[in-house]
Design a protein around this motif. Structure first.
Motif, PDB file in Angstrom:
ATOM      1  N   ARG A   1       0.818  -1.135   0.220  1.00 13.20           N
ATOM      2  CA  ARG A   1       0.031  -0.120   0.046  1.00 13.20           C
ATOM      3  C   ARG A   1       0.861   1.379   0.074  1.00 13.20           C
ATOM      4  NH1 ARG A   1      -5.430  -0.427   1.379  1.00 13.20           N
ATOM      5  NH2 ARG A   1      -6.087  -2.428   0.896  1.00 13.20           N
ATOM      6  N   ALA A   2       1.952   1.346   0.791  1.00 11.15           N
ATOM      7  CA  ALA A   2       2.932   2.638   0.649  1.00 11.15           C
ATOM      8  C   ALA A   2       3.378   2.737  -0.696  1.00 11.15           C
ATOM      9  CB  ALA A   2       3.823   2.181   1.540  1.00 11.15           C
ATOM     10  N   ASP A   3       3.615   1.622  -1.238  1.00 11.83           N
ATOM     11  CA  ASP A   3       4.139   1.832  -2.719  1.00 11.83           C
ATOM     12  C   ASP A   3       3.240   2.325  -3.607  1.00 11.83           C
ATOM     13  OD1 ASP A   3       6.709   0.660  -1.961  1.00 11.83           O
ATOM     14  OD2 ASP A   3       6.005  -1.431  -2.545  1.00 11.83           O
ATOM     15  N   LEU A   4       1.871   1.802  -3.477  1.00 15.97           N
ATOM     16  CA  LEU A   4       0.860   2.399  -4.385  1.00 15.97           C
ATOM     17  C   LEU A   4       0.712   3.902  -3.954  1.00 15.97           C
ATOM     18  CD1 LEU A   4      -1.734   2.097  -6.180  1.00 15.97           C
ATOM     19  CD2 LEU A   4      -2.905   1.108  -4.110  1.00 15.97           C
ATOM     20  N   GLY A   5       0.831   4.316  -2.542  1.00 14.68           N
ATOM     21  CA  GLY A   5       0.594   5.716  -2.252  1.00 14.68           C
ATOM     22  C   GLY A   5       1.764   6.501  -3.012  1.00 14.68           C
ATOM     23  N   GLU A   6       3.026   5.969  -3.103  1.00 12.54           N
ATOM     24  CA  GLU A   6       4.163   6.898  -3.775  1.00 12.54           C
ATOM     25  C   GLU A   6       3.628   6.880  -5.412  1.00 12.54           C
ATOM     26  OE1 GLU A   6       6.645   8.447  -2.678  1.00 12.54           O
ATOM     27  OE2 GLU A   6       5.832   7.859  -0.713  1.00 12.54           O
ATOM     28  N   LEU A   7       2.886   6.039  -5.906  1.00  7.83           N
ATOM     29  CA  LEU A   7       2.450   6.154  -7.421  1.00  7.83           C
ATOM     30  C   LEU A   7       1.342   7.145  -7.475  1.00  7.83           C
ATOM     31  CD1 LEU A   7       2.269   2.303  -8.625  1.00  7.83           C
ATOM     32  CD2 LEU A   7       4.178   4.176  -8.804  1.00  7.83           C
ATOM     33  N   PHE A   8       0.513   7.290  -6.430  1.00  9.02           N
ATOM     34  CA  PHE A   8      -0.405   8.282  -6.550  1.00  9.02           C
ATOM     35  C   PHE A   8       0.024   9.664  -6.381  1.00  9.02           C
ATOM     36  CE2 PHE A   8      -3.751   5.202  -4.948  1.00  9.02           C
ATOM     37  CZ  PHE A   8      -4.632   5.417  -5.918  1.00  9.02           C
ATOM     38  N   ALA A   9       1.071   9.879  -5.437  1.00  8.43           N
ATOM     39  CA  ALA A   9       1.917  10.936  -5.346  1.00  8.43           C
ATOM     40  C   ALA A   9       2.752  11.376  -6.498  1.00  8.43           C
ATOM     41  CB  ALA A   9       2.820  10.754  -4.042  1.00  8.43           C
ATOM     42  N   CYS A  10       3.198  10.440  -7.006  1.00  5.53           N
ATOM     43  CA  CYS A  10       4.017  10.839  -8.402  1.00  5.53           C
ATOM     44  C   CYS A  10       3.089  11.199  -9.495  1.00  5.53           C
ATOM     45  CB  CYS A  10       4.722   9.512  -8.739  1.00  5.53           C
ATOM     46  SG  CYS A  10       6.119   8.962  -7.970  1.00  5.53           S
ATOM     47  N   ALA A  11       1.633  10.523  -9.464  1.00  2.42           N
ATOM     48  CA  ALA A  11       0.933  10.962 -10.530  1.00  2.42           C
ATOM     49  C   ALA A  11       0.397  12.314 -10.340  1.00  2.42           C
ATOM     50  CB  ALA A  11      -0.478   9.857 -10.535  1.00  2.42           C
ATOM     51  N   LEU A  12       0.057  12.653  -9.144  1.00  2.00           N
ATOM     52  CA  LEU A  12      -0.089  13.967  -8.800  1.00  2.00           C
ATOM     53  C   LEU A  12       0.925  15.080  -9.473  1.00  2.00           C
ATOM     54  CD1 LEU A  12      -2.044  16.175  -7.846  1.00  2.00           C
ATOM     55  CD2 LEU A  12      -1.307  15.792  -5.384  1.00  2.00           C
TER      56      LEU A  12
ATOM     57  N   SER B   1       3.356  21.935  -8.906  1.00  2.93           N
ATOM     58  CA  SER B   1       3.361  22.895  -8.216  1.00  2.93           C
ATOM     59  C   SER B   1       2.624  22.352  -7.034  1.00  2.93           C
ATOM     60  CB  SER B   1       2.859  24.300  -8.655  1.00  2.93           C
ATOM     61  OG  SER B   1       1.494  23.851  -9.022  1.00  2.93           O
ATOM     62  N   ALA B   2       2.110  21.066  -6.894  1.00  2.00           N
ATOM     63  CA  ALA B   2       1.072  20.514  -5.979  1.00  2.00           C
ATOM     64  C   ALA B   2       1.729  20.790  -4.548  1.00  2.00           C
ATOM     65  CB  ALA B   2       0.787  19.139  -6.063  1.00  2.00           C
ATOM     66  N   ALA B   3       0.938  21.172  -3.587  1.00  2.00           N
ATOM     67  CA  ALA B   3       1.258  21.356  -2.157  1.00  2.00           C
ATOM     68  C   ALA B   3       1.799  20.204  -1.578  1.00  2.00           C
ATOM     69  CB  ALA B   3       0.431  22.275  -1.271  1.00  2.00           C
ATOM     70  N   THR B   4       2.491  20.100  -0.302  1.00  2.00           N
ATOM     71  CA  THR B   4       3.011  18.986   0.287  1.00  2.00           C
ATOM     72  C   THR B   4       1.703  18.542   0.892  1.00  2.00           C
ATOM     73  OG1 THR B   4       4.915  20.304   1.035  1.00  2.00           O
ATOM     74  CG2 THR B   4       4.294  18.293   2.308  1.00  2.00           C
ATOM     75  N   GLU B   5       0.680  19.312   1.278  1.00  2.00           N
ATOM     76  CA  GLU B   5      -0.620  18.729   1.856  1.00  2.00           C
ATOM     77  C   GLU B   5      -1.116  17.903   0.912  1.00  2.00           C
ATOM     78  OE1 GLU B   5      -4.578  20.017   4.197  1.00  2.00           O
ATOM     79  OE2 GLU B   5      -3.061  21.469   3.517  1.00  2.00           O
ATOM     80  N   GLN B   6      -1.392  18.281  -0.571  1.00  2.00           N
ATOM     81  CA  GLN B   6      -2.103  17.655  -1.448  1.00  2.00           C
ATOM     82  C   GLN B   6      -1.293  16.442  -1.845  1.00  2.00           C
ATOM     83  OE1 GLN B   6      -1.741  21.177  -4.369  1.00  2.00           O
ATOM     84  NE2 GLN B   6      -3.978  21.055  -4.120  1.00  2.00           N
ATOM     85  N   ILE B   7      -0.047  16.344  -1.861  1.00  2.00           N
ATOM     86  CA  ILE B   7       0.680  15.028  -1.829  1.00  2.00           C
ATOM     87  C   ILE B   7       0.257  14.202  -0.937  1.00  2.00           C
ATOM     88  CG2 ILE B   7       3.046  14.097  -2.448  1.00  2.00           C
ATOM     89  CD1 ILE B   7       3.839  16.732  -3.565  1.00  2.00           C
ATOM     90  N   GLU B   8       0.301  14.535   0.306  1.00  2.00           N
ATOM     91  CA  GLU B   8       0.150  13.440   1.303  1.00  2.00           C
ATOM     92  C   GLU B   8      -1.052  13.063   1.159  1.00  2.00           C
ATOM     93  OE1 GLU B   8       2.160  12.097   3.721  1.00  2.00           O
ATOM     94  OE2 GLU B   8       3.748  13.184   2.525  1.00  2.00           O
ATOM     95  N   GLN B   9      -2.177  13.858   0.836  1.00  2.00           N
ATOM     96  CA  GLN B   9      -3.697  13.464   0.577  1.00  2.00           C
ATOM     97  C   GLN B   9      -3.709  12.246  -0.603  1.00  2.00           C
ATOM     98  OE1 GLN B   9      -5.539  17.061  -0.072  1.00  2.00           O
ATOM     99  NE2 GLN B   9      -6.298  17.400   2.066  1.00  2.00           N
ATOM    100  N   ALA B  10      -2.775  12.579  -1.562  1.00  2.00           N
ATOM    101  CA  ALA B  10      -2.854  11.540  -2.613  1.00  2.00           C
ATOM    102  C   ALA B  10      -2.148  10.292  -2.162  1.00  2.00           C
ATOM    103  CB  ALA B  10      -1.743  12.231  -3.805  1.00  2.00           C
ATOM    104  N   ARG B  11      -1.056  10.149  -1.297  1.00  2.00           N
ATOM    105  CA  ARG B  11      -0.512   9.133  -0.901  1.00  2.00           C
ATOM    106  C   ARG B  11      -1.721   8.474  -0.053  1.00  2.00           C
ATOM    107  NH1 ARG B  11       4.233  12.370   0.215  1.00  2.00           N
ATOM    108  NH2 ARG B  11       6.046  11.357  -1.103  1.00  2.00           N
ATOM    109  N   ASP B  12      -2.326   9.012   0.636  1.00  2.00           N
ATOM    110  CA  ASP B  12      -3.372   8.665   1.841  1.00  2.00           C
ATOM    111  C   ASP B  12      -4.432   7.734   1.176  1.00  2.00           C
ATOM    112  OD1 ASP B  12      -4.739   8.167   4.565  1.00  2.00           O
ATOM    113  OD2 ASP B  12      -6.082   9.337   3.695  1.00  2.00           O
ATOM    114  N   LYS B  13      -4.874   8.196  -0.101  1.00  2.00           N
ATOM    115  CA  LYS B  13      -5.665   7.198  -0.917  1.00  2.00           C
ATOM    116  C   LYS B  13      -5.396   5.741  -1.023  1.00  2.00           C
ATOM    117  CE  LYS B  13      -6.918  11.130  -4.057  1.00  2.00           C
ATOM    118  NZ  LYS B  13      -6.959  11.350  -5.474  1.00  2.00           N
TER     119      LYS B  13
END
Length: 201
Positions: A67-78, A84-96
């Motif tokens: 799941r953590a690896d999948l979270g990184e894929l969500f973050a990279c996709a964002l 220019s995505a904010a850190t909070e947005q990137i963390e929200q993407a990982r959380d999915k």
């Protein structure tokens, strides 16, 4: 089963189907389906209509240890979509990736089998497989939800999951125990979406 019980079964099933509702992944918690229940769910998926039996879809299961690896894929996709995505947005993407005890991705292959069977038929077959899972999971007492999003189109996301050029990531399917529900939304009345050919709408 008595004749009277048999006559009421269609009504019971109709009400059961009508009572299913989509549950957001963040509202799905452990426990999820066990091994025996998962086998039943996937067996139900296998009964979906499938022209020429080409099985043009598959489910890519996301195990807990990935799941953590999948979270990184969500973050990279964002980041790929919005550098220019904010850190909070990137963390929200990982959380999915961390929501719902059981998570899998529906993938449809446009090239598998007979090329004359077009993509619409393949997606329809996949949709029937998903609905079979949703309904059976509902009878087991689980909540379910479908999610998609722009990440599924990102090249980094596709590469990270090992999808080839002819494969389409359609949606994620989440299954788990319902922690809370939103009010039930009214369903459309059947005559709102049924029309007899030749008669005015």
């Amino acid at each position: 089963m008595t004749e009277q019980e048999d006559e009421t079964l269609p009504l019971f099933l109709s009400r059961l189907i009508a009572s299913r509702q989509t549950i957001l992944p963040k509202r799905l918690v452990a426990p999820g389906p066990d091994a025996q229940e998962l086998e039943q769910l996937f067996t139900a998926a296998a009964s979906a209509p499938d022209h020429d039996l080409i099985n043009p879809w598959r489910f890519l299961v996301m195990p807990a240890h990935r799941r953590a690896d999948l979270g990184e894929l969500f973050a990279c996709a964002l980041i790929e979509r919005d550098p220019s995505a904010a850190t909070e947005q990137i963390e929200q993407a990982r959380d999915k990736a961390m929501r719902a005890p059981w998570l899998m991705l529906l993938v449809v292959d446009e090239a598998k089998g007979d090329p004359q069977i077009d993509l619409n038929e393949r997606v329809l077959s996949a949709g029937c497989a998903v609905q079979n899972i949703l309904l059976l999971a509902h009878t087991m007492g689980y909540g379910t939800g479908l999610t998609s999003g722009k990440a599924l189109k990102a090249e980094s996301f596709r590469q990270g999951l090992g999808l080839h050029a002819g494969e389409h990531a359609i949606c994620f399917l989440s299954v788990g125990t319902v922690s809370s529900r939103k009010p039930f939304k009214p369903q459309p009345v059947w005559n709102q979406f049924v029309q007899v050919w030749g008669e005015d709408a």
